[in-house]
Structures are given as C-alpha cells and as structure tokens.
Design a protein around this motif. Structure first.
Motif, PDB file in Angstrom:
ATOM      1  N   ALA A 204       0.827  -1.205   0.000  1.00  0.00           N
ATOM      2  CA  ALA A 204       0.000   0.000   0.000  1.00  0.00           C
ATOM      3  C   ALA A 204       0.862   1.257   0.000  1.00  0.00           C
ATOM      4  CB  ALA A 204      -0.933  -0.010   1.206  1.00  0.00           C
ATOM      5  N   ILE A 205       1.860   1.284   0.859  1.00  0.00           N
ATOM      6  CA  ILE A 205       2.705   2.472   0.966  1.00  0.00           C
ATOM      7  C   ILE A 205       3.516   2.677  -0.309  1.00  0.00           C
ATOM      8  CG2 ILE A 205       4.632   3.524   2.221  1.00  0.00           C
ATOM      9  CD1 ILE A 205       3.571   2.159   4.753  1.00  0.00           C
ATOM     10  N   THR A 206       4.061   1.611  -0.865  1.00  0.00           N
ATOM     11  CA  THR A 206       4.866   1.774  -2.081  1.00  0.00           C
ATOM     12  C   THR A 206       4.002   2.204  -3.267  1.00  0.00           C
ATOM     13  OG1 THR A 206       4.728  -0.611  -2.474  1.00  0.00           O
ATOM     14  CG2 THR A 206       6.718   0.198  -1.396  1.00  0.00           C
ATOM     15  N   LEU A 207       2.780   1.711  -3.353  1.00  0.00           N
ATOM     16  CA  LEU A 207       1.890   2.166  -4.432  1.00  0.00           C
ATOM     17  C   LEU A 207       1.499   3.626  -4.244  1.00  0.00           C
ATOM     18  CD1 LEU A 207      -0.413  -0.929  -5.035  1.00  0.00           C
ATOM     19  CD2 LEU A 207       1.299   0.041  -6.590  1.00  0.00           C
TER      20      LEU A 207
ATOM     21  N   THR B  90       4.651  10.277  -6.656  1.00  0.00           N
ATOM     22  CA  THR B  90       5.727  10.632  -7.585  1.00  0.00           C
ATOM     23  C   THR B  90       5.147  11.010  -8.941  1.00  0.00           C
ATOM     24  OG1 THR B  90       7.273   9.195  -6.431  1.00  0.00           O
ATOM     25  CG2 THR B  90       7.845   9.813  -8.677  1.00  0.00           C
ATOM     26  N   ASN B  91       4.146  10.293  -9.388  1.00  0.00           N
ATOM     27  CA  ASN B  91       3.491  10.634 -10.657  1.00  0.00           C
ATOM     28  C   ASN B  91       2.832  12.005 -10.581  1.00  0.00           C
ATOM     29  OD1 ASN B  91       4.286   8.310 -11.945  1.00  0.00           O
ATOM     30  ND2 ASN B  91       2.403   7.207 -11.466  1.00  0.00           N
ATOM     31  N   ARG B  92       2.217  12.309  -9.456  1.00  0.00           N
ATOM     32  CA  ARG B  92       1.628  13.647  -9.275  1.00  0.00           C
ATOM     33  C   ARG B  92       2.710  14.715  -9.342  1.00  0.00           C
ATOM     34  NH1 ARG B  92      -2.711  13.122  -4.376  1.00  0.00           N
ATOM     35  NH2 ARG B  92      -4.256  11.910  -5.508  1.00  0.00           N
ATOM     36  N   PHE B  93       3.823  14.454  -8.681  1.00  0.00           N
ATOM     37  CA  PHE B  93       4.922  15.420  -8.691  1.00  0.00           C
ATOM     38  C   PHE B  93       5.427  15.652 -10.113  1.00  0.00           C
ATOM     39  CE2 PHE B  93       9.475  16.265  -8.734  1.00  0.00           C
ATOM     40  CZ  PHE B  93       9.504  17.455  -8.032  1.00  0.00           C
TER      41      PHE B  93
ATOM     42  N   LYS C 154       4.889  17.384  -1.578  1.00  0.00           N
ATOM     43  CA  LYS C 154       6.108  17.186  -0.784  1.00  0.00           C
ATOM     44  C   LYS C 154       5.762  16.655   0.609  1.00  0.00           C
ATOM     45  CE  LYS C 154       8.220  20.888   0.409  1.00  0.00           C
ATOM     46  NZ  LYS C 154       9.033  22.109   0.498  1.00  0.00           N
ATOM     47  N   GLN C 155       4.747  17.222   1.238  1.00  0.00           N
ATOM     48  CA  GLN C 155       4.325  16.766   2.556  1.00  0.00           C
ATOM     49  C   GLN C 155       3.740  15.346   2.502  1.00  0.00           C
ATOM     50  OE1 GLN C 155       1.647  19.926   3.617  1.00  0.00           O
ATOM     51  NE2 GLN C 155       3.288  21.217   4.441  1.00  0.00           N
ATOM     52  N   MET C 156       2.993  15.048   1.449  1.00  0.00           N
ATOM     53  CA  MET C 156       2.442  13.705   1.274  1.00  0.00           C
ATOM     54  C   MET C 156       3.565  12.679   1.171  1.00  0.00           C
ATOM     55  SD  MET C 156      -0.521  14.725  -1.539  1.00  0.00           S
ATOM     56  CE  MET C 156       0.059  13.544  -2.677  1.00  0.00           C
ATOM     57  N   GLN C 157       4.558  13.009   0.363  1.00  0.00           N
ATOM     58  CA  GLN C 157       5.685  12.097   0.198  1.00  0.00           C
ATOM     59  C   GLN C 157       6.445  11.927   1.509  1.00  0.00           C
ATOM     60  OE1 GLN C 157       7.598  14.077  -3.141  1.00  0.00           O
ATOM     61  NE2 GLN C 157       7.009  12.419  -4.501  1.00  0.00           N
TER      62      GLN C 157
ATOM     63  N   PHE D 217       6.478   4.518   6.115  1.00  0.00           N
ATOM     64  CA  PHE D 217       7.226   3.342   5.672  1.00  0.00           C
ATOM     65  C   PHE D 217       8.392   3.051   6.626  1.00  0.00           C
ATOM     66  CE2 PHE D 217       9.678   1.195   2.061  1.00  0.00           C
ATOM     67  CZ  PHE D 217       8.884   0.061   2.096  1.00  0.00           C
ATOM     68  N   PHE D 218       9.084   4.107   7.023  1.00  0.00           N
ATOM     69  CA  PHE D 218      10.220   3.979   7.946  1.00  0.00           C
ATOM     70  C   PHE D 218       9.769   3.372   9.277  1.00  0.00           C
ATOM     71  CE2 PHE D 218      13.001   5.708  11.264  1.00  0.00           C
ATOM     72  CZ  PHE D 218      14.242   5.277  10.798  1.00  0.00           C
ATOM     73  N   PHE D 219       8.699   3.920   9.847  1.00  0.00           N
ATOM     74  CA  PHE D 219       8.198   3.392  11.116  1.00  0.00           C
ATOM     75  C   PHE D 219       7.680   1.966  10.971  1.00  0.00           C
ATOM     76  CE2 PHE D 219       7.303   7.850  12.978  1.00  0.00           C
ATOM     77  CZ  PHE D 219       8.578   7.903  13.499  1.00  0.00           C
TER      78      PHE D 219
END
Length: 132
Positions: free
Chosen positions: A14-17, A23-26, A66-69, A76-78
């Motif tokens: 889920a997180i990677t998708l 990234t596509n939005r950016f 940027k905030q979303m990413q 993902f880190f946690f």
C-alpha cells in the motif's frame, strides 16, 4: 493484542503504491509548471493574470505533494522499524511505532485529499477562462 512481523509487512504494498502515485503527481506538476513558465514569458497581461492564479494553486499543490511524500516515507520507515522491533521481541515499542506508521499514513492520505481538491479548483479556473 498480539501482532506478528507479517502485520506491518501488509502495509508495504500500500505504501509503495502510494509513493508511486505521489511521484506521478509530482512529475505531472513539474511538467505543468515548466509549460506555464514558457507560456508566461510569451503572454500578454490578461493571460499573465490567469497564469498567476494557476501559479498560486501549483505552489500549494507542490507543497502538499512534498508533505504527502514525506509522511508516506515516515510511515514506511516506522513500519520497517516496527518489524525490526518485533524481530528483536520489543513488542511494546513495536506497537507504538506501528501505530505511528498508521497515523502518518492517515496524514499522508488526508494531504492527498486536500491536494485533489486544490487541483480541482485549478481546473475550474481553466474552465472559467474558456467560458469568458
């Protein structure tokens, strides 16, 4: 409540998708900003007013992406850290980090919803210009 190492792992796809979508939005925003920059240089004053309205929306959307990413990456880190803590049998800390992972994922999704509303407003500006 007992969670296994597989529970946080369920968030990985889920997180990677989500990160791919962000990234596509950016990239779409970057392309639009470059196009608007070229139009701005060659436009008259009436068109520059419309472009300035778009720039305001694009700047806000860029900040939100940027905030979303950032929230997605922290989530993902946690999530990975909670898996590591489960592996080392530090369950209480793992529960807390997994909960934080879910909170950051929710924040990321809320920011995404806000960005969608702003992008809709930007399209309304374009439609209004065509109506005039």
């Amino acid at each position: 409540m007992q969670i296994s190492i597989n529970t946080p792992a369920l968030l990985f796809p889920a997180i990677t998708l989500l990160m791919l979508a962000y990234t596509n939005r950016f990239l779409a925003l970057a392309s639009l900003i470059r196009r608007l920059h070229d139009e701005y240089k060659t436009s008259d004053e009436k068109d520059k007013t419309l472009i300035k309205q778009q720039i305001f929306n694009l700047r806000r959307r860029l900040t939100l992406v940027k905030q979303m990413q950032a929230c997605g990456i922290i989530s993902f880190f946690f999530c990975v850290l909670s898996m590591l803590l489960i592996y080392f049998q530090q369950e209480m800390a793992a529960y807390g980090l997994f909960a934080l992972s879910l909170v950051f994922l929710l924040v990321s999704l809320a920011l995404s919803l806000n960005e969608i509303y702003i992008s809709t407003r930007a399209l309304e500006i374009e439609l209004k210009d065509m109506e005039d």
